[in-house]
Scaffold this motif. Structure first.
Motif, short mmCIF file in Angstrom:
data_model
loop_
_atom_site.label_atom_id
_atom_site.label_comp_id
_atom_site.label_asym_id
_atom_site.label_seq_id
_atom_site.Cartn_x
_atom_site.Cartn_y
_atom_site.Cartn_z
N GLU A 3 0.83 -1.21 0.00
CA GLU A 3 0.00 0.00 0.00
C GLU A 3 0.87 1.26 0.00
O GLU A 3 0.58 2.24 -0.69
N VAL A 4 1.96 1.24 0.77
CA VAL A 4 2.88 2.38 0.79
C VAL A 4 3.52 2.54 -0.59
O VAL A 4 3.61 3.66 -1.11
N PHE A 5 3.96 1.44 -1.19
CA PHE A 5 4.59 1.52 -2.52
C PHE A 5 3.63 2.15 -3.52
O PHE A 5 4.03 2.99 -4.33
N ARG A 6 2.37 1.76 -3.45
CA ARG A 6 1.36 2.34 -4.34
C ARG A 6 1.25 3.85 -4.11
O ARG A 6 1.20 4.63 -5.07
N ALA A 7 1.25 4.29 -2.86
CA ALA A 7 1.17 5.72 -2.56
C ALA A 7 2.41 6.47 -3.04
O ALA A 7 2.34 7.64 -3.40
N LEU A 8 3.54 5.78 -3.09
CA LEU A 8 4.80 6.39 -3.56
C LEU A 8 4.87 6.48 -5.07
O LEU A 8 5.68 7.25 -5.60
N THR A 9 4.07 5.69 -5.79
CA THR A 9 4.28 5.57 -7.23
C THR A 9 3.07 5.90 -8.10
O THR A 9 3.26 6.24 -9.26
N GLU A 10 1.87 5.77 -7.60
CA GLU A 10 0.70 6.08 -8.42
C GLU A 10 0.48 7.60 -8.44
O GLU A 10 0.34 8.22 -7.38
N ARG A 15 -1.93 9.71 -8.93
CA ARG A 15 -3.05 10.27 -8.15
C ARG A 15 -2.78 10.26 -6.66
O ARG A 15 -3.12 11.20 -5.94
N GLU A 16 -2.22 9.16 -6.17
CA GLU A 16 -1.89 9.04 -4.75
C GLU A 16 -0.74 9.97 -4.38
O GLU A 16 -0.78 10.64 -3.35
N LEU A 17 0.28 9.99 -5.20
CA LEU A 17 1.45 10.84 -4.95
C LEU A 17 1.05 12.31 -4.81
O LEU A 17 1.53 13.02 -3.92
N ALA A 18 0.15 12.75 -5.66
CA ALA A 18 -0.30 14.15 -5.64
C ALA A 18 -1.01 14.51 -4.34
O ALA A 18 -1.08 15.69 -3.98
N ARG A 19 -1.50 13.52 -3.63
CA ARG A 19 -2.24 13.78 -2.38
C ARG A 19 -1.32 14.09 -1.20
O ARG A 19 -1.77 14.71 -0.23
N TRP A 20 -0.05 13.67 -1.24
CA TRP A 20 0.81 13.86 -0.08
C TRP A 20 2.16 14.50 -0.40
O TRP A 20 2.86 14.94 0.51
N TRP A 61 10.93 16.49 2.82
CA TRP A 61 10.60 15.07 2.96
C TRP A 61 9.90 14.80 4.29
O TRP A 61 8.95 14.02 4.35
N THR A 62 10.36 15.42 5.36
CA THR A 62 9.75 15.21 6.67
C THR A 62 8.29 15.64 6.65
O THR A 62 7.41 14.91 7.14
N GLN A 63 8.01 16.80 6.09
CA GLN A 63 6.62 17.26 6.00
C GLN A 63 5.81 16.36 5.07
O GLN A 63 4.66 16.02 5.36
N SER A 64 6.41 15.95 3.95
CA SER A 64 5.71 15.05 3.02
C SER A 64 5.37 13.72 3.69
O SER A 64 4.25 13.22 3.54
N PHE A 65 6.33 13.14 4.39
CA PHE A 65 6.07 11.85 5.05
C PHE A 65 5.03 11.99 6.16
O PHE A 65 4.28 11.06 6.43
N GLY A 66 4.97 13.15 6.80
CA GLY A 66 3.89 13.40 7.76
C GLY A 66 2.53 13.36 7.09
O GLY A 66 1.57 12.78 7.61
N LYS A 67 2.44 13.97 5.92
CA LYS A 67 1.17 13.94 5.17
C LYS A 67 0.87 12.52 4.69
O LYS A 67 -0.29 12.09 4.73
N LEU A 68 1.90 11.78 4.26
CA LEU A 68 1.70 10.40 3.83
C LEU A 68 1.19 9.55 4.99
O LEU A 68 0.26 8.75 4.84
N GLU A 69 1.76 9.73 6.16
CA GLU A 69 1.31 8.97 7.34
C GLU A 69 -0.16 9.26 7.63
O GLU A 69 -0.93 8.34 7.89
N ARG A 70 -0.55 10.53 7.58
CA ARG A 70 -1.96 10.87 7.83
C ARG A 70 -2.88 10.27 6.77
O ARG A 70 -3.96 9.80 7.08
N LEU A 71 -2.42 10.26 5.52
CA LEU A 71 -3.20 9.69 4.44
C LEU A 71 -3.42 8.19 4.64
O LEU A 71 -4.50 7.67 4.37
N LEU A 72 -2.40 7.49 5.14
CA LEU A 72 -2.46 6.03 5.29
C LEU A 72 -3.10 5.58 6.60
O LEU A 72 -3.41 4.41 6.76
N THR A 73 -3.28 6.50 7.54
CA THR A 73 -3.86 6.14 8.84
C THR A 73 -5.34 5.85 8.68
O THR A 73 -6.09 6.71 8.19
N PRO A 74 -5.77 4.66 9.10
CA PRO A 74 -7.20 4.34 9.00
C PRO A 74 -8.04 5.30 9.85
O PRO A 74 -7.59 5.75 10.90
N PRO A 75 -9.26 5.58 9.39
CA PRO A 75 -10.13 6.52 10.14
C PRO A 75 -10.52 5.95 11.49
O PRO A 75 -10.53 4.80 11.75
#
Length: 149
Positions: A21-28, A30-35, A135-149
Motif C-alpha cells: 500500500e505504501v509503494f502504491r502511494a509512492l508511485t501512483e 493520483r496518490e502521490l499528488a495527495r501527499w 521530505w519530513t513534511q511530506s512523510f507526515g502527510k503520507l502517514e496521515r493519508l495512510l492512517t485508517p479513520p
C-alpha cells in the motif's frame, strides 16, 4: 523520524500500512499528488512511466508563488520493496545538482511498514536541510493519508 549528518540525507519512518500500500502511494500519480511536497504545496500534475529507464515529472505549486517542476528517471523499480530514481529541479537553484533518491520498504507486521529514504549527494548543507524539511513534511502527510479513520 531520524536522520544522519552529511551531504547525504537519511530518513526513517514507520507508516501505518503494509509495504504494498505504501509503494502504491509512492508511485501512483493520483496518490502521490495527495501527499507530495512540503506543507501548503499543491501538486497540479504528476506524469510517470514507472519502469527502469522511464521518466517522471511533478508540477509543484507553493502556497504563494509560481509553479515549478521536478523531474527524473527511474533507476530501480522493485515493488513493494525498492524504488530508486534521479531527482532534479527543472529550474534549479545555483546550489542544486541532480541527486539520487532511494526508498526502501519492509513490512513490520500488523499492517505497518518501515520506510528508509536516502538522497544525495547534495552540493551544500543548505540544500540537504531544505530537502530534509520537505521530505519530513511530506512523510507526515503520507502517514496521515495512510492512517485508517
Amino acid at each position: 523520524m531520524t536522520n544522519d549528518a552529511g551531504l547525504v540525507l537519511h530518513l526513517r519512518c514507520e507508516l501505518p500500512a503494509a509495504s504494498a500500500e505504501v509503494f502504491r502511494a509512492l508511485t501512483e500519480p493520483r496518490e502521490l499528488a495527495r501527499w507530495w511536497g512540503p506543507d501548503g504545496f499543491t501538486i497540479p500534475a504528476v506524469e510517470s512511466d514507472l519502469r527502469p529507464g522511464g521518466a517522471y515529472r511533478i508540477d509543484m505549486r507553493p502556497p504563494e508563488g509560481a509553479l515549478f517542476h521536478l523531474a527524473g528517471e527511474f533507476l530501480d523499480v522493485d515493488p513493494p520493496r525498492l524504488l530508486r530514481y534521479t531527482f532534479r529541479w527543472e529550474e534549479p537553484d545555483p546550489e542544486d545538482r541532480e541527486t539520487v533518491v532511494t526508498l526502501e520498504l519492509r513490512d513490520l507486521g500488523e499492517g505497518a511498514a518501515g520506510l528508509v529514504l536516502t538522497q544525495g549527494e547534495f552540493a551544500t548543507e543548505r540544500r540537504r536541510a531544505l530537502h530534509e524539511e520537505g521530505w519530513t513534511q511530506s512523510f507526515g502527510k503520507l502517514e496521515r493519508l495512510l492512517t485508517p479513520p
